[in-house]
Scaffold this active site. Structure first.
Site, PDB file in Angstrom:
ATOM      1  N   THR A 117       0.824  -1.213   0.000  1.00 49.90           N
ATOM      2  CA  THR A 117       0.000   0.000   0.000  1.00 49.90           C
ATOM      3  C   THR A 117       0.857   1.261   0.000  1.00 49.90           C
ATOM      4  O   THR A 117       1.977   1.262   0.534  1.00 49.90           O
ATOM      5  CB  THR A 117      -0.884   0.020   1.276  1.00 49.90           C
ATOM      6  OG1 THR A 117      -1.485   1.309   1.403  1.00 49.90           O
ATOM      7  CG2 THR A 117      -0.068  -0.242   2.541  1.00 49.90           C
ATOM      8  N   TYR A 141      -1.657   0.250  10.173  1.00 53.44           N
ATOM      9  CA  TYR A 141      -1.961  -0.419   8.896  1.00 53.44           C
ATOM     10  C   TYR A 141      -0.728  -0.392   7.984  1.00 53.44           C
ATOM     11  O   TYR A 141      -0.280  -1.441   7.492  1.00 53.44           O
ATOM     12  CB  TYR A 141      -3.154   0.252   8.214  1.00 53.44           C
ATOM     13  CG  TYR A 141      -3.348  -0.223   6.796  1.00 53.44           C
ATOM     14  CD1 TYR A 141      -3.698  -1.538   6.524  1.00 53.44           C
ATOM     15  CD2 TYR A 141      -3.134   0.641   5.713  1.00 53.44           C
ATOM     16  CE1 TYR A 141      -3.842  -1.982   5.215  1.00 53.44           C
ATOM     17  CE2 TYR A 141      -3.285   0.202   4.417  1.00 53.44           C
ATOM     18  CZ  TYR A 141      -3.631  -1.103   4.167  1.00 53.44           C
ATOM     19  OH  TYR A 141      -3.757  -1.542   2.868  1.00 53.44           O
TER      20      TYR A 141
END
Ligand code: UFG
Length: 329
Positions: A117, A141
């Protein structure tokens, strides 16, 4: 020989399953259905309901299905949830990925494709952001994904496994043939929310922050159409099968669009002038996050279809949201 797709019942993994089946590949989906849907997996794909962190299960499916490559999509992906439950994210996204990678090595699986990501960049000082800058994720995250990148980087040096890491920017849109789209009930993603507002499935929407140091004061992101993103995975698979080495690529178009531009596009395409409120900044949103996208084009030969076509992306999202709404009745 088959391709194992973890998270293949979800939004992005589900599009990978479709692309693999379209290409005539044998596909095995491993998904615990915590956020994915059994109906999203076509009958032509084998399906195992289960946990990619279950070593015994993974060892068995790798052996029984003669898995040649793993495309690892399964993950928890909501940034604020990761702040509230960091250990849950480190368990699911990081610790379980270690198990999956270890079983891949043990079984002699040669190829691994990992969904990473843009969150690994945190709040980058430069835009567009290239792969080699200092990585400084600002939430659990992003860190949970970066640790997997590190595990893979070390593993490919020590074992025959080769890995392609793809860092996704903002994934949007739906299968152009209308077979699949973003189906999660409590979506947080901008285009999905704007589309729901246009269809009257929610009471308007909020713009989180209009005082950013960007041209119109709202955050700038690089929105990549989901089948274009999946095409980068198919190119990554071909690269690995052709004997190519491990690499890490951004997946975005290299084009920044502001929140206001997205909202305007959704209003234009839908023909609905839904209410838009100005709200406070959302914690942890970087002002601008745009991909330096040369590497994926040059090293993987990726040529996206929808890079200049925001209206097409919005149209796909609208069409899917209507179908989903009708399906849910
Ligand atoms: N936004 C709004 N209103 C909304 C929803 C979003 O104004 O109702 C804004 C956000 O504040 C942000 C932009 O729209 O400025 C995009 O937000 P998204 O939630 O759609 O996407 P993010 O850029 O926050 O998140 C994406 C991925 C994450 C990843 C992150 C990396 O979805 O998985 O990029 O920064 F972690």
């Amino acid at each position: 020989m088959s391709i194992l797709v973890t998270g293949g019942a979800g939004y992005i993994g589900g599009h990978m399953v479709l692309a693999l089946l379209d290409a005539g590949e044998e596909v095995l989906v491993l998904d615990d259905l915590s956020t994915g849907f059994r109906w999203a997996v076509p009958p032509q794909a084998a399906f195992v309901a289960g946990d990619f962190g279950d070593a015994e299960l993974v060892a068995r499916v790798l052996r029984e299905h003669r898995v040649e490559a793993i495309a690892h999509f399964a993950a928890k992906i909501v940034v604020p949830d990761s702040v509230a439950d960091p250990l849950g994210y480190y368990w699911n996204n990081t610790a379980k990925a270690r198990t999956l990678i270890a079983e891949a090595v043990r079984a002699g699986v040669p190829h691994f494709i990992f969904s990473s990501t843009a969150a690994v960049y945190g709040e980058p000082a430069e835009s567009p952001v290239v792969e080699d800058i200092q990585l400084s994720p600002i939430n659990p995250y992003g860190r949970s994904k970066l640790m997997v990148e590190w595990m893979l980087a070390d593993t490919v040096k020590a074992h025959p496994l080769k890995a392609v890491v793809l860092r996704y920017f903002n994934v949007a849109g739906a299968d152009p043939a209308g077979r699949l789209g973003q189906s999660t009930p409590n979506a947080t993603h901008l285009i999905k929310i704007a589309v729901q507002a246009a269809l009257g499935h929610r009471q308007g929407m909020d713009i989180f922050g209009t005082d950013y140091p960007t041209p119109d004061g709202t955050c700038v992101r690089d929105y990549i159409q989901v089948s274009d993103l999946i095409d980068a995975h198919m190119k990554a698979l071909a690269h690995l099968r052709g004997g190519g080495g491990s690499l890490t690529c951004n997946c975005g178009y290299g084009r920044g669009l502001s929140v206001k531009e997205i909202v305007a596009a959704v209003k234009e395409v839908s023909g609905v002038d839904f209410p838009v409120r100005t709200a406070a900044r959302r914690a942890g949103d970087p002002a601008a996050l745009v991909a330096g996208a040369d590497r994926v084009r040059h090293l993987l030969g990726w040529t996206p279809r929808f890079a200049d076509d925001l209206p097409a992306i919005v149209t796909q999202a609208l069409d899917w949201e209507r179908r989903l709404h009708n399906r849910q009745g």
